[in-house]
Design a protein around this motif. Structure first.
Motif, short mmCIF file in Angstrom:
data_model
loop_
_atom_site.label_atom_id
_atom_site.label_comp_id
_atom_site.label_asym_id
_atom_site.label_seq_id
_atom_site.Cartn_x
_atom_site.Cartn_y
_atom_site.Cartn_z
N VAL A 10 0.86 -1.19 0.00
CA VAL A 10 0.00 0.00 0.00
C VAL A 10 0.89 1.24 0.00
CG1 VAL A 10 -1.81 1.27 1.20
CG2 VAL A 10 -1.86 -1.23 1.15
N VAL A 114 -6.42 3.99 -0.28
CA VAL A 114 -6.67 2.89 0.66
C VAL A 114 -7.10 3.50 1.99
CG1 VAL A 114 -5.62 0.94 1.87
CG2 VAL A 114 -5.05 1.39 -0.53
N SER A 116 -7.96 1.82 4.95
CA SER A 116 -7.30 1.24 6.12
C SER A 116 -6.53 -0.01 5.73
CB SER A 116 -8.33 0.94 7.21
OG SER A 116 -9.20 -0.05 6.76
N VAL A 117 -5.56 -0.29 6.57
CA VAL A 117 -4.62 -1.38 6.30
C VAL A 117 -4.59 -2.30 7.50
CG1 VAL A 117 -2.16 -1.84 5.99
CG2 VAL A 117 -3.21 0.02 4.74
N ALA A 122 -6.43 -4.96 2.84
CA ALA A 122 -6.46 -3.51 2.62
C ALA A 122 -7.89 -3.14 2.25
CB ALA A 122 -5.51 -3.14 1.48
N ARG A 129 -12.75 -4.76 0.12
CA ARG A 129 -11.62 -5.29 0.89
C ARG A 129 -10.83 -6.27 0.04
NH1 ARG A 129 -12.05 -9.03 6.19
NH2 ARG A 129 -11.30 -10.59 4.74
N VAL A 135 0.17 -7.69 3.94
CA VAL A 135 0.05 -6.33 3.39
C VAL A 135 1.18 -5.50 3.99
CG1 VAL A 135 -1.39 -4.26 3.35
CG2 VAL A 135 -2.46 -6.51 3.12
N ASP A 137 2.46 -1.80 4.71
CA ASP A 137 2.02 -0.40 4.76
C ASP A 137 3.22 0.50 4.48
OD1 ASP A 137 0.96 2.06 5.26
OD2 ASP A 137 0.26 1.61 7.30
N ARG A 139 2.85 3.88 3.42
CA ARG A 139 2.18 5.16 3.11
C ARG A 139 2.93 6.38 3.61
NH1 ARG A 139 -3.66 4.01 5.45
NH2 ARG A 139 -2.39 2.77 6.90
N GLN A 258 1.62 -5.13 12.14
CA GLN A 258 1.47 -4.67 10.75
C GLN A 258 2.85 -4.57 10.08
OE1 GLN A 258 -1.40 -3.79 8.85
NE2 GLN A 258 0.25 -3.95 7.34
N CYS A 260 5.44 -2.95 7.85
CA CYS A 260 5.54 -1.55 7.35
C CYS A 260 6.85 -1.42 6.57
CB CYS A 260 5.64 -0.54 8.49
SG CYS A 260 4.31 -0.58 9.63
#
Ligand SMILES: Cc1cc2nc3c(=O)[nH]c(=O)nc-3n(C[C@H](O)[C@H](O)[C@H](O)COP(=O)(O)OP(=O)(O)OC[C@H]3O[C@@H](n4cnc5c(N)ncnc54)[C@H](O)[C@@H]3O)c2cc1C
Length: 389
Positions: A10, A114, A116-117, A122, A129, A135, A137, A139, A258, A260
């Motif tokens: 994302v 997007v 939310s992650v 996503a 979804r 996923v 992140d 961003r 998450q 990242c």
């Protein structure tokens, strides 16, 4: 049931873009989807790095993205000018976008916000979804209370001069300019014999950027160098985080499990805010993972980021000296002294790997800011800085 994608990335910025390109090279069988809010990947940036920041293999990977490279660069301070031999190179976001679109095809979707992650899904702005094994992140920076930051804010203008400007190598720091409320320097990259990038840069306490004022500074700099009638081709600006202190446990707790990348994972050089070398290293790390499910990826990225954090303690101390000790208009002296040190030490500093000897060398001698303030800045912690009014 198997998720439709192995990985959803994302944000098609620097970090996720490099991960996608690296995976295409070494794991082309993976189903990777890259989602970007903007209408092009990569935004509007010139990303530069020192050759010595990367290994030969990493340089070979990034080479197709590099638009300009130079042998050597110059720094300029009130008391001296110095030319260093190390190589320097720039990646332009336009070339990055073209390469990414060619490599990813329909697996890169722009204009896709997007909302939310989560570690394995996503959710798009329209409520759909998408699921994946993991996923990432990417961003960009997520401001939060767990890092105490200073900032490097800048405006860059790409200009065409009416006659050849005469520069053959970058001036990565021209600090022989009026100082403001923090360390100020001008950064100049010669892209062609009549094209320059001129950036007015400030190390400041707040995240704001006063673009009209920076434009005035650039105009004055052009005037002083006889380039006043240059034609403006493009502008870029940024506010980069400079880490003074932080609480890595709280930082990673906030991100839960998450995965990242990039600034969102705190992966940038603590003193320059630059992140291209860290992004290349992360792309290598992700591509080399046996397991690419969310828990495995998240713990590998977190372990890597925490190791970087521990290694960067020395840089955070220096940043505190730069931001907290002495008068803001005198801070250039810290950099002037640093650039008087041997070139291999300077290269290791930018690559993020100073040796113990380098650290002692950087700190030895009379500090260029008041001794008591320098010592208390070096010893300050995240908690003590948070308590300050
Ligand atoms: C103008 C500028 C020049 C810089 N120059 C250098 C340099 O010379 N060398 C260097 O090493 N570093 C440089 N940096 C610093 C750093 O490398 C960059 O900020 C780098 O782009 C950070 O990489 P990233 O992948 O973390 O974030 P970004 O590259 O900012 O990527 C984040 C992406 O996520 C997208 N996004 C955000 N929210 C969403 C959403 N909700 N849905 C979908 N997509 C979303 C954004 O549109 C963006 O494309 C520069 C920064 C700037 C701003």
């Amino acid at each position: 049931m198997r998720a439709p994608y192995d990985l959803i990335l994302v944000g098609a910025g620097l970090a996720n873009g490099l991960i996608a390109l690296r995976l295409k090279q070494v794991r082309p069988e993976l189903r990777v989807l890259l989602l970007e809010r903007g209408n092009v990947p990569g935004g509007n940036h010139t990303w530069s790095f020192h050759h010595s920041d990367l290994t030969p293999q990493q340089r070979a990977f990034i080479a197709p993205l590099v638009s300009h490279r130079w042998e050597g660069y110059t720094v300029q301070f009130p008391r001296y000018q110095r030319t260093l031999r190390g190589g320097y190179a720039s990646v332009l976001s336009g070339v990055f976008a073209t390469r990414l679109l060619a490599a990813l095809g329909n697996d890169l979707v722009c204009n896709m916000d997007v909302r939310s992650v989560a570690p394995t899904s996503a959710t798009l702005a329209d409520g759909r979804r998408l699921d994946a094994m993991a996923v990432i992140d990417g961003r960009g920076e997520r401001p939060g209370p767990h890092l105490t930051l200073g900032y490097q804010s800048f405006l860059g203008q790409v200009l065409r001069t009416r006659t050849p400007h005469g520069l053959t190598r970058p001036v990565i720091m021209d600090a022989d300019v009026a100082q403001g409320e923090g360390y100020r320097f001008v950064y100049v990259l010669p892209f062609a014999e009549d094209v320059l990038l001129v950036e007015d840069t400030h190390y400041v306490d707040g995240a704001g950027v006063d673009l009209p004022r920076l434009r005035t500074h650039i105009a004055a700099y052009l005037q002083a160098h006889g380039w006043q009638d240059a034609q403006l081709l493009r502008e870029e600006h940024g506010v980069l985080p400079i880490t003074l202190a932080g609480d890595p446990d709280a930082f990673w707790q906030e991100r839960a499990a998450q995965p990242c990348s990039g600034l969102r994972a705190g992966l940038f050089h603590p003193t320059t805010g630059f992140s291209l070398p860290e992004a290349v290293r992360l792309a290598d790390l992700v591509a080399g993972q046996q397991r690419l499910d969310a828990p495995a990826l998240s713990s590998a990225i977190q372990a890597h980021a925490r190791a970087c954090w521990r290694r960067h303690g020395f840089f955070r101390g220096l940043n505190r000296m730069l931001f907290l000790a002495g008068r803001p208009q005198d801070r250039w002296q810290v950099m002037q002294r640093f650039y008087g040190l041997p070139e291999p030490l300077i290269e290791r500093f930018y690559a993020g790997h100073p040796t113990l000897r380098d650290k002692l060398r950087i700190l030895s001698g009379k500090p260029p800011v008041p001794v008591f303030e320098a010592c208390s800045a070096l010893l300050a912690s995240h908690a003590s800085l948070q308590r300050k009014p």
